[in-house]
Design a protein around this motif. Structure first.
Motif, mmCIF file in Angstrom:
data_model
loop_
_atom_site.group_PDB
_atom_site.id
_atom_site.type_symbol
_atom_site.label_atom_id
_atom_site.label_comp_id
_atom_site.label_asym_id
_atom_site.label_seq_id
_atom_site.Cartn_x
_atom_site.Cartn_y
_atom_site.Cartn_z
ATOM 1 N N SER A 103 0.643 -1.357 0.341
ATOM 2 C CA SER A 103 -0.032 0.044 -0.185
ATOM 3 C C SER A 103 0.974 1.641 -0.139
ATOM 4 O O SER A 103 0.472 2.283 -0.521
ATOM 5 C CB SER A 103 -0.601 0.046 1.335
ATOM 6 N N HIS A 104 2.054 1.244 0.345
ATOM 7 C CA HIS A 104 3.332 2.676 1.036
ATOM 8 C C HIS A 104 2.151 3.715 1.210
ATOM 9 O O HIS A 104 2.562 4.513 1.361
ATOM 10 C CB HIS A 104 2.911 3.400 -0.655
ATOM 11 N N GLU A 105 1.551 3.006 2.051
ATOM 12 C CA GLU A 105 0.419 4.371 2.890
ATOM 13 C C GLU A 105 0.851 4.518 4.247
ATOM 14 O O GLU A 105 1.812 3.480 5.276
ATOM 15 C CB GLU A 105 -0.197 3.258 3.331
ATOM 16 N N GLU A 106 1.584 5.115 4.511
ATOM 17 C CA GLU A 106 2.126 5.732 5.478
ATOM 18 C C GLU A 106 1.467 6.020 6.743
ATOM 19 O O GLU A 106 0.106 5.943 7.011
ATOM 20 C CB GLU A 106 3.292 7.396 5.747
ATOM 21 N N ASP A 107 2.044 5.292 8.277
ATOM 22 C CA ASP A 107 1.701 5.653 9.325
ATOM 23 C C ASP A 107 2.330 6.900 10.373
ATOM 24 O O ASP A 107 2.938 6.598 10.914
ATOM 25 C CB ASP A 107 1.550 3.723 10.262
ATOM 26 N N PRO A 108 2.107 8.210 10.294
ATOM 27 C CA PRO A 108 2.980 8.815 11.631
ATOM 28 C C PRO A 108 2.662 8.584 12.277
ATOM 29 O O PRO A 108 3.443 9.121 13.505
ATOM 30 C CB PRO A 108 2.785 10.022 11.033
ATOM 31 N N SER A 109 1.979 7.160 13.065
ATOM 32 C CA SER A 109 1.532 7.445 14.222
ATOM 33 C C SER A 109 2.721 6.572 15.179
ATOM 34 O O SER A 109 2.694 6.214 16.035
ATOM 35 C CB SER A 109 0.198 7.088 14.914
ATOM 36 N N ILE A 110 3.262 5.362 14.389
ATOM 37 C CA ILE A 110 4.819 4.769 14.617
ATOM 38 C C ILE A 110 5.649 5.245 13.697
ATOM 39 O O ILE A 110 6.021 5.679 12.845
ATOM 40 C CB ILE A 110 4.007 3.174 13.943
ATOM 41 N N VAL A 111 6.893 5.380 15.369
ATOM 42 C CA VAL A 111 8.057 5.914 14.486
ATOM 43 C C VAL A 111 9.224 4.766 14.700
ATOM 44 O O VAL A 111 9.100 3.979 16.314
ATOM 45 C CB VAL A 111 8.336 6.818 15.095
ATOM 46 N N LEU A 112 10.209 4.512 14.726
ATOM 47 C CA LEU A 112 11.462 3.832 14.733
ATOM 48 C C LEU A 112 12.597 4.901 15.506
ATOM 49 O O LEU A 112 13.015 5.807 14.694
ATOM 50 C CB LEU A 112 11.641 2.624 13.678
ATOM 51 N N ILE A 113 13.268 4.497 16.293
ATOM 52 C CA ILE A 113 14.543 5.393 17.181
ATOM 53 C C ILE A 113 15.155 4.549 17.139
ATOM 54 O O ILE A 113 14.672 3.314 17.455
ATOM 55 C CB ILE A 113 13.670 5.563 18.848
ATOM 56 N N ASP A 114 16.010 5.009 15.790
ATOM 57 C CA ASP A 114 17.214 3.989 15.491
ATOM 58 C C ASP A 114 18.428 4.249 15.691
ATOM 59 O O ASP A 114 18.991 5.421 15.782
ATOM 60 C CB ASP A 114 17.353 4.030 13.928
ATOM 61 N N LEU A 115 18.738 3.408 16.101
ATOM 62 C CA LEU A 115 20.052 2.704 17.148
ATOM 63 C C LEU A 115 21.029 2.542 15.116
ATOM 64 O O LEU A 115 21.338 1.539 14.717
ATOM 65 C CB LEU A 115 20.621 1.896 17.437
ATOM 66 N N ASP A 116 21.345 3.836 15.246
ATOM 67 C CA ASP A 116 22.353 3.882 13.078
ATOM 68 C C ASP A 116 23.432 4.097 13.630
ATOM 69 O O ASP A 116 24.229 4.203 14.619
ATOM 70 C CB ASP A 116 21.181 4.624 12.109
ATOM 71 N N GLU A 117 24.000 3.304 12.025
ATOM 72 C CA GLU A 117 25.746 4.120 12.314
ATOM 73 C C GLU A 117 25.828 5.080 12.076
ATOM 74 O O GLU A 117 27.049 6.044 13.510
ATOM 75 C CB GLU A 117 26.217 3.802 10.511
ATOM 76 N N ARG A 118 25.601 6.265 12.105
ATOM 77 C CA ARG A 118 25.543 8.054 13.284
ATOM 78 C C ARG A 118 25.408 7.727 14.728
ATOM 79 O O ARG A 118 26.130 8.271 14.886
ATOM 80 C CB ARG A 118 24.621 9.264 12.204
#
Length: 739
Positions: free
Chosen positions: A57-72
């Motif tokens: 669907s590619h429908e975004e849900d702004p109510s869910i976010v990922l706090i990302d432990l990324d390379e930066r």
């Protein structure tokens, strides 16, 4: 013979039915799980992945976010694990500064933190033993627990399905199980995932959390792809939720979780889970298909470093449900999924959480598979008994239509939230279509071969091939074409057959007609019919033949040679030798399929056909083996002929010159040429009515070749005309009143 052929075809159809049913049982058994086939399962997985990719669907849900432990984040704050006070600061910042509603932690804190303060305290105790063993300064674990206790945080942990001797015992403290039913025997009887150990958070941390959920997946398919995950796992009498379910469970205030259990046939089977009205369809083991929304990065990613540094727009996080996890490759939380070969584990949990909120899970209950088996079984039986009656093209068209219908129904069900098996149905249709196509082609080729073998007794094989390969219709109307027709009759067959037992006569006839037929076919002739010991054939149809007259005369001589060889065998067996008379005529005739609705024959008709029959009848009174009309002689100039007579046959008013072919001009000896020249002079003298001179010439010819009967015929006529001279209008035509 027809009954025998029909029996062979019937037996062939029986095999076609049996193998088709075998294919049907084989595929349906695989669908039902009696004998799983890895190749079919992989095809099913592939079809599932293709459907997922085609309907994202590619429908975004702004109510869910990922706090990302990324390379930066690792670059700015150091390698993982971070000090617990940093994690505590991250959590406090998310709730206090960015006002998130709920945090799920996709990381486990299983080991106590040996931070720098604790190390320094131990070094002080070595100098001052009177100091307390435990530092009065707060440890990182306690600080993290203190922060967690003030906010709605759901921690994560993982189960381990199997253990080895090298594995340690379970670590940490599990949260309280989700109590769904007091009937512990019922819970234990269902085929939940039942792990053997777990790794959870430190007691001090877990006790302060709102709850907890696992993030392991024992349902990874054999190809290593995450397609479904367990919603609940069973551990020591209780059910434990996965992280997304635990988050919703806490968000809704820990409502009762209901199990949707179907009962039938004395069996109980799980079909779904209900948590506060939010439903998750599951399989019998409690596994749910991941509701994919898009590829990697579909959900909003926020770098943990940006949160700690205050670089995030507050509107992006306020009121959201957040999951803290790692996407950095070095932290090993990457998975293979239908939408991407490298997919962060936290985003799988985000997809599960979104599926709960939007109720977008697709169902794959067991009865859909049973319904599919029943439906395809019925369709397979219809195919089994219907396809053998169809032509190969019809089988192909119907099969393609059924495949399209199968795919259409499946896609409709997919859009409606139901997952039906695709590969098994397509495999069944392809195997059945392939089998019946092959068998129908084989059976049709056998039937064509039978037609060729049987029809080839009457028509040359090349004609049969043309009729089989041609797209033209050999219709009833026929056509007019110049052809050469042949009639032959065996002389003395009645007396010949008197000494043969009736039971043996058929065999003798076959021995007689077979080589004669072969001689006709060898020279491109078409057998029209057999009339006892007589044969009718024609040249120039249905295959066009510009030299039909030449080939017909060739065939006539070949027939006589074949008869000579037959006579050698017959006389050796004590039977009388046979003679044959052959008549040929060339002209326009009607040729085509003629007859009635009940029986058709490819034949020729017309006045020129009748003349050919009359010429065969004249061979006996003239004492020659072959008689051709002047039209045939003109059309086959390669042969040398002698005039026999100019006659008017019964049923025809027009006179015709009849001739005897002596052989190919190139093969005649000089002696024969000289004799023929004297014969033709005698015939010219006769037709001038110079009967006295003609008598002398024919008597000389008779002395030269006593076996030739034609001089005798003309000597008798000359005697008649000398006694009764013909009138002045005599044209030399002899009229025959008998056939």
């Amino acid at each position: 013979m027809l009954a025998k052929m029909s029996g062979k075809i019937f037996n062939l159809k029986n095999w076609q039915y049996l193998v088709s049913i075998f294919i049907l049982v084989l595929v349906l058994g695989e669908m039902a799980g009696f004998w799983p086939v890895k190749g079919v399962q992989r095809l099913e997985w592939l079809s599932y992945d293709l459907r997922v990719q085609a309907t994202l669907s590619h429908e975004e849900d702004p109510s869910i976010v990922l706090i990302d432990l990324d390379e930066r984040s690792l670059a700015e704050k150091g390698q993982w694990p971070w000090p617990r006070e940093v994690v505590a600061e991250l959590i406090a910042t998310l709730f206090l500064d960015y006002q998130i509603d709920l945090l799920g932690v996709d990381i486990v804190f299983a080991e106590p933190e040996g931070n720098q303060l604790a190390l320094q305290w131990q070094q002080l105790r070595e100098k001052f033993p009177e100091l307390p063993e435990e530092s009065p300064l707060p440890r990182g674990d306690a600080l993290l627990a203190e922060v967690i206790s003030h906010f709605p945080v759901v921690t994560g942990y993982y189960f381990q399905s199997s253990v080895t001797e090298q594995d340690p015992p379970s670590i940490g403290q599990l949260p309280a199980p989700v109590v769904v039913d007091a009937d512990s025997e019922l819970l234990a009887s269902l085929p939940w995932p039942k792990p053997e150990r777990y790794t959870s958070n430190l007691d001090v941390i877990q006790q302060e959390a709102w709850g907890g959920g696992f993030f392991d997946n024992p349902f990874v398919d054999d190809d290593g792809v995450f397609r479904r995950v367990p919603v609940l796992q069973y551990w020591e009498g209780g059910l434990y939720p996965n992280l997304p379910l635990a988050m919703i469970y806490q968000l809704l205030g820990e409502p009762p979780i209901q199990l949707d259990i179907a009962e039938g046939g004395g069996m109980q089977q799980l079909e779904g889970i209900d948590v506060g009205g939010f439903k998750i369809p599951t399989d019998a083991r409690g596994g749910a298909l991941v509701p994919w929304y898009g590829g990697r990065g579909h959900f909003t990613y926020v770098s943990a470093a940006d949160v700690l540094a205050g670089r995030v727009d507050p509107a992006k996080l306020e009121g959201t449900l957040a999951i803290f996890g790692a996407s950095a490759p070095g932290l090993m939380d990457l998975r293979s999924t239908p939408v991407a070969s490298v997919f962060p584990g936290p985003e799988i949990n985000a997809s599960m959480l979104a599926g709960l909120l939007h109720q977008s899970y697709r169902a794959e209950p067991a009865y859909t598979n049973a319904a599919g088996v029943l439906l395809l079984g019925t369709l397979g039986l219809v195919i089994t008994f219907a396809f053998p009656a169809l032509h190969a093209v019809a089988v192909l068209v119907v099969s393609l239509a059924l495949m399209a219908i199968h795919l259409g129904i499946n896609f409709w069900a997919w859009q409606a939230g139901w997952v039906l098996p695709v590969a098994s149905g397509l495999l069944l249709l392809i195997l059945l279509a392939g089998w019946h196509l092959a068998m129908n082609f084989y059976r049709e080729s056998r039937e064509k071969g039978w037609v060729t073998e049987r029809f080839g007794q009457y028509v040359p094989p090349e004609l049969v091939e043309e009729m089989v390969d041609s797209h033209e219709s050999f219709g009833l109307e026929g056509e007019e074409r110049e052809l050469t027709v042949l009639f032959s009759d065996v002389r003395g067959f009645t007396s010949f057959s008197e000494g043969i037992a009736p039971a043996e006569l058929t065999g003798v006839m076959n021995r007689l007609l077979t080589p004669i037929t072969q001689a006709i076919h060898a020279h491109q002739g078409t057998i029209d019919k057999y009339m006892g010991d007589a044969v009718m054939a024609f040249w120039g149809a249905p295959l066009k033949d510009e030299k039909h007259a030449r080939h017909a005369v060739d065939g006539a001589f070949a027939m006589l040679k074949a008869l000579e060889e037959i006579n050698e065998v017959f006389t050796a067996e004590g039977m009388k030798p046979l003679a044959m008379g052959i008549g040929l005529n060339t002209g326009y005739m009607n040729v085509g399929n003629m007859g009635s609705e009940f029986r058709m024959a490819y034949t020729v008709m017309g006045d020129n056909v009748n003349l050919g029959s009359r010429l065969e009848g004249l061979t006996k009174p003239y004492g020659v083996k072959i008689i051709v009309s002047e039209m045939t002689a003109v059309a086959a100039p390669e042969y040398t002929y002698r005039r026999i007579d100019k006659v008017r046959v019964k049923g025809r008013s027009e006179a015709v010159t009849i001739l005897e072919p002596l052989g190919l001009s190139s093969e005649l000896t000089q002696e024969t040429r000289s004799w023929l020249e004297r014969y033709e002079k005698a015939m010219d003298t006769y037709h001038r009515a110079a009967f006295g001179q003609a008598k002398i010439q024919f008597e000389a010819l008779k002395k030269e070749r006593p076996e030739d009967s034609l001089p005798d015929i003309y000597l008798d006529r000359i005697a008649h005309y000398q006694a009764e001279p013909p009138g002045a209008d005599w044209d030399g035509v002899w009229t025959h009143t008998e056939k």
